[in-house]
Design a protein around this motif. Sequence first.
Motif, short mmCIF file in Angstrom:
data_model
loop_
_atom_site.label_atom_id
_atom_site.label_comp_id
_atom_site.label_asym_id
_atom_site.label_seq_id
_atom_site.Cartn_x
_atom_site.Cartn_y
_atom_site.Cartn_z
N SER A 96 -6.04 -4.45 -2.98
CA SER A 96 -6.56 -4.88 -1.68
C SER A 96 -6.90 -3.68 -0.81
O SER A 96 -6.20 -2.67 -0.81
CB SER A 96 -5.50 -5.74 -0.97
OG SER A 96 -5.88 -5.98 0.36
N GLU A 97 -7.98 -3.82 -0.04
CA GLU A 97 -8.33 -2.77 0.93
C GLU A 97 -7.27 -2.66 2.03
O GLU A 97 -7.15 -1.62 2.69
CB GLU A 97 -9.71 -3.07 1.54
CG GLU A 97 -10.85 -2.87 0.57
CD GLU A 97 -12.20 -3.31 1.13
OE1 GLU A 97 -12.38 -3.31 2.37
OE2 GLU A 97 -13.09 -3.65 0.33
N LYS A 98 -6.51 -3.74 2.22
CA LYS A 98 -5.45 -3.70 3.24
C LYS A 98 -4.43 -2.61 2.94
O LYS A 98 -3.77 -2.12 3.86
CB LYS A 98 -4.74 -5.06 3.31
CG LYS A 98 -5.61 -6.20 3.82
CD LYS A 98 -4.83 -7.51 3.82
CE LYS A 98 -5.67 -8.66 4.34
NZ LYS A 98 -4.94 -9.95 4.35
N ASN A 99 -4.30 -2.24 1.67
CA ASN A 99 -3.31 -1.24 1.27
C ASN A 99 -3.89 0.16 1.14
O ASN A 99 -3.19 1.08 0.69
CB ASN A 99 -2.66 -1.66 -0.06
CG ASN A 99 -1.89 -2.96 0.06
OD1 ASN A 99 -1.26 -3.21 1.09
ND2 ASN A 99 -1.94 -3.80 -0.96
N ALA A 100 -5.14 0.33 1.52
CA ALA A 100 -5.73 1.68 1.53
C ALA A 100 -5.11 2.49 2.67
O ALA A 100 -4.65 1.94 3.68
CB ALA A 100 -7.25 1.58 1.70
N ALA A 101 -5.11 3.80 2.52
CA ALA A 101 -4.46 4.68 3.50
C ALA A 101 -4.93 4.46 4.95
O ALA A 101 -4.10 4.43 5.87
CB ALA A 101 -4.66 6.14 3.09
N PRO A 102 -6.24 4.27 5.22
CA PRO A 102 -6.66 4.08 6.61
C PRO A 102 -6.27 2.72 7.19
O PRO A 102 -6.42 2.50 8.39
CB PRO A 102 -8.20 4.20 6.54
CG PRO A 102 -8.50 4.80 5.22
CD PRO A 102 -7.40 4.36 4.30
N ASN A 103 -5.80 1.81 6.32
CA ASN A 103 -5.55 0.43 6.75
C ASN A 103 -4.08 0.01 6.72
O ASN A 103 -3.64 -0.78 7.55
CB ASN A 103 -6.35 -0.54 5.88
CG ASN A 103 -7.85 -0.37 6.02
OD1 ASN A 103 -8.33 0.03 7.08
ND2 ASN A 103 -8.59 -0.67 4.97
N VAL A 104 -3.33 0.53 5.76
CA VAL A 104 -1.97 0.03 5.54
C VAL A 104 -1.11 0.28 6.79
O VAL A 104 -1.13 1.35 7.38
CB VAL A 104 -1.34 0.68 4.28
CG1 VAL A 104 -1.11 2.18 4.46
CG2 VAL A 104 -0.05 -0.02 3.91
N ASN A 105 -0.37 -0.74 7.20
CA ASN A 105 0.48 -0.68 8.40
C ASN A 105 -0.30 -0.27 9.65
O ASN A 105 0.28 0.29 10.59
CB ASN A 105 1.66 0.28 8.19
CG ASN A 105 2.56 -0.16 7.06
OD1 ASN A 105 2.80 -1.35 6.88
ND2 ASN A 105 3.06 0.79 6.29
N SER A 106 -1.59 -0.52 9.65
CA SER A 106 -2.42 -0.05 10.76
C SER A 106 -3.38 -1.14 11.25
O SER A 106 -3.39 -1.47 12.43
CB SER A 106 -3.20 1.20 10.33
OG SER A 106 -4.09 1.61 11.33
N ILE A 107 -4.20 -1.67 10.35
CA ILE A 107 -5.11 -2.74 10.78
C ILE A 107 -4.32 -4.03 11.00
O ILE A 107 -3.32 -4.28 10.35
CB ILE A 107 -6.26 -2.96 9.78
CG1 ILE A 107 -5.74 -3.16 8.36
CG2 ILE A 107 -7.28 -1.84 9.85
CD1 ILE A 107 -6.78 -3.65 7.41
N ARG A 108 -4.79 -4.84 11.91
CA ARG A 108 -4.08 -6.05 12.29
C ARG A 108 -5.08 -7.07 12.85
O ARG A 108 -6.26 -6.77 13.01
CB ARG A 108 -2.99 -5.73 13.32
CG ARG A 108 -3.52 -5.04 14.57
CD ARG A 108 -2.43 -4.41 15.44
NE ARG A 108 -1.53 -5.40 16.02
CZ ARG A 108 -1.80 -6.08 17.14
NH1 ARG A 108 -2.94 -5.89 17.78
NH2 ARG A 108 -0.94 -6.94 17.61
#
Length: 331
Positions: free
Chosen positions: A89-101
Amino acid sequence: MLSAINYSLLATIFLVLTLIFPSEGQLSSTFYSSTCSNVSSIVRSAVQQALQSDSRIGASLSRLHFHDCFVNGCDASILLDQGGNITQSEKNAAPNVNSIRGFDVVDNIKSSLESSCPGVVSCADILALAAESSVSLSGGPSWNVLLGRRDGLTANQAGANSSIPSPFESLANVTSKFSAVGLDTTDLVALSGAHTFGRAQCQFFSQRLFNFSGTGSPDPTLNSTYLATLQQNCPQSGSGSTLNNLDPSTPDTFDNNYFTNLLINQGLLQTDQELFSSNGSSTISIVNNFANNQSAFFEAFVQSMINMGNISPLTGSQGEIRTDCKKLNGS
């Protein structure tokens, strides 16, 4: 040879067919006028409700659209959970993980639209509409969002890791990433202006506060008073997840204060301040213009959002209209 009458008739038929079946790749602000005419009001209402309990959500939803479009185009690939055919998942990419919401708000919007006009509105278009509502409801400009995107069938975690600009990158690298998706320097500066609302965690700028580039000293482009505040908020032994306002003056309002902050060295992220503090950069005059003229910023921001929303959309019979934004149909 065709007679003038026959030619005229053929031209008329072609025009009618063009209106009924728009060419692939062509988005339209009236795409849902006959299939889901209240789509914009449904999205706006949901965003408005979310803002009442979460002042950050407008910035978060705008960022979702941005991070989506930079990877595989604006296809809602960022919304896909890992599972089934989606192995990463792109949700787990470095720029996104624990960041996008903001995924819960997107799901709420999708549920409302499925009740009102099932199987019609794509998740990719929801992201575009939610970004516009977020900006306009926060005091920023409003615009007619171009619609007609369809949802992608794949996610691209590696692409998210390599294509989304990082807050630690040089201005040259960020400019190159914008150029790779067809966006120019004005688009870069205008879209960076979305940092006029929202928050950032200490971990995304703490390298500027104590030991910048291994010098043992803070980033010299940081305003000294602002630096002291940030060092207090983000001590060296503190939590890297502590939130800080991207715009210390009007943190929840979409205005041009982001640019006036840059003029006094109060850009929070390294990539923010570099727009103004990189000697000889063509971005400096654009920052000055937007700082002195909010209308110019708003006008450029709208055009740049439209430009960004046009990055490689899936249209026609490409992709699908997901019934659940988190997963592919049938999975």
